[in-house]
Design a protein around this motif. Structure first.
Motif, PDB file in Angstrom:
ATOM      1  N   ASN A  85       0.826  -1.211   0.000  1.00  0.00           N
ATOM      2  CA  ASN A  85       0.000   0.000   0.000  1.00  0.00           C
ATOM      3  C   ASN A  85       0.858   1.258   0.000  1.00  0.00           C
ATOM      4  O   ASN A  85       0.565   2.233  -0.719  1.00  0.00           O
ATOM      5  CB  ASN A  85      -0.933  -0.001   1.216  1.00  0.00           C
ATOM      6  N   TYR A  86       1.935   1.246   0.803  1.00  0.00           N
ATOM      7  CA  TYR A  86       2.811   2.420   0.847  1.00  0.00           C
ATOM      8  C   TYR A  86       3.529   2.598  -0.494  1.00  0.00           C
ATOM      9  O   TYR A  86       3.631   3.715  -1.015  1.00  0.00           O
ATOM     10  CB  TYR A  86       3.837   2.280   1.974  1.00  0.00           C
ATOM     11  N   LEU A  87       4.024   1.517  -1.065  1.00  0.00           N
ATOM     12  CA  LEU A  87       4.752   1.614  -2.335  1.00  0.00           C
ATOM     13  C   LEU A  87       3.835   2.072  -3.466  1.00  0.00           C
ATOM     14  O   LEU A  87       4.251   2.831  -4.349  1.00  0.00           O
ATOM     15  CB  LEU A  87       5.393   0.264  -2.682  1.00  0.00           C
ATOM     16  N   LEU A  88       2.599   1.601  -3.456  1.00  0.00           N
ATOM     17  CA  LEU A  88       1.640   2.048  -4.479  1.00  0.00           C
ATOM     18  C   LEU A  88       1.400   3.548  -4.385  1.00  0.00           C
ATOM     19  O   LEU A  88       1.247   4.239  -5.408  1.00  0.00           O
ATOM     20  CB  LEU A  88       0.318   1.303  -4.320  1.00  0.00           C
ATOM     21  N   ASP A  89       1.379   4.067  -3.173  1.00  0.00           N
ATOM     22  CA  ASP A  89       1.128   5.490  -2.965  1.00  0.00           C
ATOM     23  C   ASP A  89       2.345   6.335  -3.326  1.00  0.00           C
ATOM     24  O   ASP A  89       2.210   7.411  -3.922  1.00  0.00           O
ATOM     25  CB  ASP A  89       0.731   5.734  -1.512  1.00  0.00           C
ATOM     26  N   GLN A  90       3.541   5.855  -2.988  1.00  0.00           N
ATOM     27  CA  GLN A  90       4.766   6.660  -3.132  1.00  0.00           C
ATOM     28  C   GLN A  90       5.543   6.383  -4.419  1.00  0.00           C
ATOM     29  O   GLN A  90       6.268   7.255  -4.890  1.00  0.00           O
ATOM     30  CB  GLN A  90       5.678   6.429  -1.921  1.00  0.00           C
ATOM     31  N   ARG A  91       5.457   5.166  -4.930  1.00  0.00           N
ATOM     32  CA  ARG A  91       6.177   4.780  -6.153  1.00  0.00           C
ATOM     33  C   ARG A  91       7.664   5.169  -6.098  1.00  0.00           C
ATOM     34  O   ARG A  91       8.156   5.965  -6.913  1.00  0.00           O
ATOM     35  CB  ARG A  91       5.524   5.403  -7.385  1.00  0.00           C
ATOM     36  N   PRO A  92       8.416   4.604  -5.174  1.00  0.00           N
ATOM     37  CA  PRO A  92       9.847   4.925  -5.068  1.00  0.00           C
ATOM     38  C   PRO A  92      10.642   4.326  -6.227  1.00  0.00           C
ATOM     39  O   PRO A  92      10.142   3.469  -6.984  1.00  0.00           O
ATOM     40  CB  PRO A  92      10.249   4.274  -3.744  1.00  0.00           C
ATOM     41  N   ASP A  93      11.889   4.744  -6.344  1.00  0.00           N
ATOM     42  CA  ASP A  93      12.781   4.208  -7.378  1.00  0.00           C
ATOM     43  C   ASP A  93      13.404   2.877  -6.974  1.00  0.00           C
ATOM     44  O   ASP A  93      13.731   2.051  -7.838  1.00  0.00           O
ATOM     45  CB  ASP A  93      13.900   5.214  -7.675  1.00  0.00           C
ATOM     46  N   ARG A  94      13.615   2.688  -5.694  1.00  0.00           N
ATOM     47  CA  ARG A  94      14.269   1.498  -5.179  1.00  0.00           C
ATOM     48  C   ARG A  94      13.625   1.096  -3.849  1.00  0.00           C
ATOM     49  O   ARG A  94      13.154   1.940  -3.095  1.00  0.00           O
ATOM     50  CB  ARG A  94      15.759   1.741  -4.900  1.00  0.00           C
ATOM     51  N   VAL A  95      13.675  -0.199  -3.548  1.00  0.00           N
ATOM     52  CA  VAL A  95      13.323  -0.713  -2.223  1.00  0.00           C
ATOM     53  C   VAL A  95      14.545  -1.439  -1.685  1.00  0.00           C
ATOM     54  O   VAL A  95      15.154  -2.267  -2.383  1.00  0.00           O
ATOM     55  CB  VAL A  95      12.108  -1.654  -2.278  1.00  0.00           C
ATOM     56  N   LEU A  96      14.894  -1.140  -0.441  1.00  0.00           N
ATOM     57  CA  LEU A  96      16.100  -1.694   0.175  1.00  0.00           C
ATOM     58  C   LEU A  96      15.705  -2.566   1.363  1.00  0.00           C
ATOM     59  O   LEU A  96      14.985  -2.117   2.260  1.00  0.00           O
ATOM     60  CB  LEU A  96      17.003  -0.548   0.638  1.00  0.00           C
ATOM     61  N   VAL A  97      16.157  -3.830   1.349  1.00  0.00           N
ATOM     62  CA  VAL A  97      15.860  -4.746   2.450  1.00  0.00           C
ATOM     63  C   VAL A  97      17.160  -5.329   2.995  1.00  0.00           C
ATOM     64  O   VAL A  97      18.177  -5.383   2.303  1.00  0.00           O
ATOM     65  CB  VAL A  97      14.907  -5.885   2.017  1.00  0.00           C
ATOM     66  N   TYR A  98      17.084  -5.791   4.249  1.00  0.00           N
ATOM     67  CA  TYR A  98      18.277  -6.281   4.951  1.00  0.00           C
ATOM     68  C   TYR A  98      18.019  -7.657   5.555  1.00  0.00           C
ATOM     69  O   TYR A  98      16.968  -7.905   6.144  1.00  0.00           O
ATOM     70  CB  TYR A  98      18.636  -5.343   6.107  1.00  0.00           C
ATOM     71  N   GLY A  99      18.992  -8.543   5.439  1.00  0.00           N
ATOM     72  CA  GLY A  99      19.012  -9.746   6.245  1.00  0.00           C
ATOM     73  C   GLY A  99      18.050 -10.833   5.831  1.00  0.00           C
ATOM     74  O   GLY A  99      17.892 -11.125   4.639  1.00  0.00           O
ATOM     75  N   ASP A 100      17.350 -11.421   6.828  1.00  0.00           N
ATOM     76  CA  ASP A 100      16.628 -12.667   6.573  1.00  0.00           C
ATOM     77  C   ASP A 100      15.355 -12.826   7.399  1.00  0.00           C
ATOM     78  O   ASP A 100      14.933 -13.943   7.698  1.00  0.00           O
ATOM     79  CB  ASP A 100      17.552 -13.865   6.852  1.00  0.00           C
ATOM     80  N   THR A 101      14.720 -11.726   7.758  1.00  0.00           N
ATOM     81  CA  THR A 101      13.510 -11.812   8.575  1.00  0.00           C
ATOM     82  C   THR A 101      12.252 -11.822   7.706  1.00  0.00           C
ATOM     83  O   THR A 101      12.311 -11.656   6.479  1.00  0.00           O
ATOM     84  CB  THR A 101      13.429 -10.623   9.547  1.00  0.00           C
ATOM     85  N   ASN A 102      11.095 -11.976   8.361  1.00  0.00           N
ATOM     86  CA  ASN A 102       9.829 -11.861   7.632  1.00  0.00           C
ATOM     87  C   ASN A 102       9.687 -10.486   6.987  1.00  0.00           C
ATOM     88  O   ASN A 102       9.108 -10.349   5.901  1.00  0.00           O
ATOM     89  CB  ASN A 102       8.662 -12.112   8.580  1.00  0.00           C
ATOM     90  N   SER A 103      10.209  -9.459   7.649  1.00  0.00           N
ATOM     91  CA  SER A 103      10.182  -8.098   7.088  1.00  0.00           C
ATOM     92  C   SER A 103      10.963  -8.035   5.781  1.00  0.00           C
ATOM     93  O   SER A 103      10.564  -7.365   4.821  1.00  0.00           O
ATOM     94  CB  SER A 103      10.778  -7.105   8.093  1.00  0.00           C
ATOM     95  N   THR A 104      12.104  -8.732   5.740  1.00  0.00           N
ATOM     96  CA  THR A 104      12.941  -8.776   4.540  1.00  0.00           C
ATOM     97  C   THR A 104      12.175  -9.356   3.364  1.00  0.00           C
ATOM     98  O   THR A 104      12.121  -8.767   2.272  1.00  0.00           O
ATOM     99  CB  THR A 104      14.191  -9.634   4.801  1.00  0.00           C
TER     100      THR A 104
END
Length: 362
Positions: A85-104
């Motif tokens: 929902n946030y990405l649809l609203d903001q349409r960023p150029d990149r998404v950055l994730v870290y590590g190995d969690t459910n959030s990742t």
């Protein structure tokens, strides 16, 4: 370049602090880069979450999804929906994730389904234990992401073995070094004592992984093992809230020589690392932090994703059995490892990552 960073757990806060600082420096030098942080809420205890933003000067999240206390599927699904929902609203150029969690995993999947390039920091790690949720998360995240920042040469080899490689005209796999080493170099002089007294000589321990805490028999075995170690060397154990709850449910207790303390922040953990003789942990991040501080580590699991530490002789895999843990502790109390190797880069991983993030095309 508009970048959305997804975090939700303690190790991700530490890594994000380093990369966020590198982004801020790049912006001050005229690079067009702007970061927004989404906190999934995966770690909701103050000692596991808010305190890290405060003490490490991490930019405050633009939103907190508040997703916690659910099953793995429940958490990942709720996070995926909120991030999308946030990405649809903001349409960023990149998404950055870290590590190995459910959030990742949720962040990488949301980006991939919306066609937004995703970058995975700490890519290519493998324990080859598919019973670990973290292993599933890291494998799927690597295959869903657009560009992969590897902390070690072994991580790059793992990806190559799975067929993940650069494509014609497009770079997919980058050796960056480890941002946790960057963090250690920056914060070690800023460490501070915890809010409780510690023995003059002690072992530092942490226990939090579900494979250890959610199996009553395995948890009881771990408690026996730490009590046994404490008979030789006092143990300081900042106790994860979930571990404390599981112990209470199972009627388990530590001996008087185990200091079961409240959760601590990163700067306090660095102080405890600096003062200890050795580390006992089931945490992946603390295995590396022990190496950075030149403290031997006994891993309370049957495998590790940081295989180079075992190869270097600074980390021993003990599992949870009392005799095996005791043997590893005895080895390190009587043998000083060689600390000369530098498998995690030169302390400039964040700069490498930001340079790639700001490139107009991958």
């Amino acid at each position: 370049m508009n970048i959305v960073t997804i975090v939700g757990a303690r190790p991700q806060f530490v890594k994000a602090a380093v990369v966020s600082r590198a982004m801020q420096r790049a912006a001050e030098n005229g690079v067009a880069v702007q970061e927004s942080i989404i906190h999934t809420g995966q770690h909701y205890d103050h000692g596991m979450s808010s305190i890290f933003f405060e003490e490490m000067d991490i930019p405050q999240p633009v939103c907190d999804l508040g997703v916690h206390g659910l099953s793995h599927g429940g958490m990942t699904g709720r996070m995926l929906e909120g991030i999308e929902n946030y990405l649809l609203d903001q349409r960023p150029d990149r998404v950055l994730v870290y590590g190995d969690t459910n959030s990742t995993l949720a962040g990488a999947l949301a980006a991939a389904k919306l066609g937004i390039p995703a970058a995975h920091v700490e890519a290519g790690l493998r324990s080859y234990n598919r019973s670990m949720p973290e292993e599933i998360n890291r494998v799927l995240t690597d295959h869903a992401s657009t560009i992969l920042f590897c902390p070690t040469a072994a991580a790059m080899d793992n990806l190559a073995a799975e067929g993940v490689a650069d494509e014609p005209g497009r770079r997919r796999v980058v050796y960056s070094g480890d941002v946790m080493y960057d963090a250690f170099l920056y914060y070690q002089a800023r460490n501070r004592p915890p809010g409780f007294p510690v023995p003059e000589e002690y072992a530092l321990a942490t226990v939090h992984r579900a494979e250890n805490t959610d199996d009553p028999g395995r948890l009881a075995e771990l408690v026996r093992s730490l009590n046994d170690v404490a008979g030789r060397l006092p143990v300081v154990l900042p106790l994860h809230p979930r571990t404390r709850a599981r112990m209470e449910q199972a009627g388990l207790a530590f001996s008087d020589d185990v200091l079961a303390a409240p959760s601590v922040g990163y700067l306090e953990m660095l102080h405890l690392l600096q003062g200890c003789r050795l580390v006992l942990t089931d945490s992946g991040g603390l295995q590396k932090e022990a190496f950075f501080q030149q403290r031997p580590c006994v891993t309370l699991r049957s495998e590790t994703e940081w295989t180079e530490l075992v190869d270097l002789g600074v980390n021993r895999i003990a599992g949870t059995r009392t005799a095996d843990v005791a043997a590893c502790v005895e080895h390190f109390l009587s043998h000083e490892p060689d600390w000369s190797a530098r498998p995690y880069g030169d302390g400039h991983a964040a700069e490498t990552i930001v340079e790639w993030l700001c490139m107009p095309a991958w």
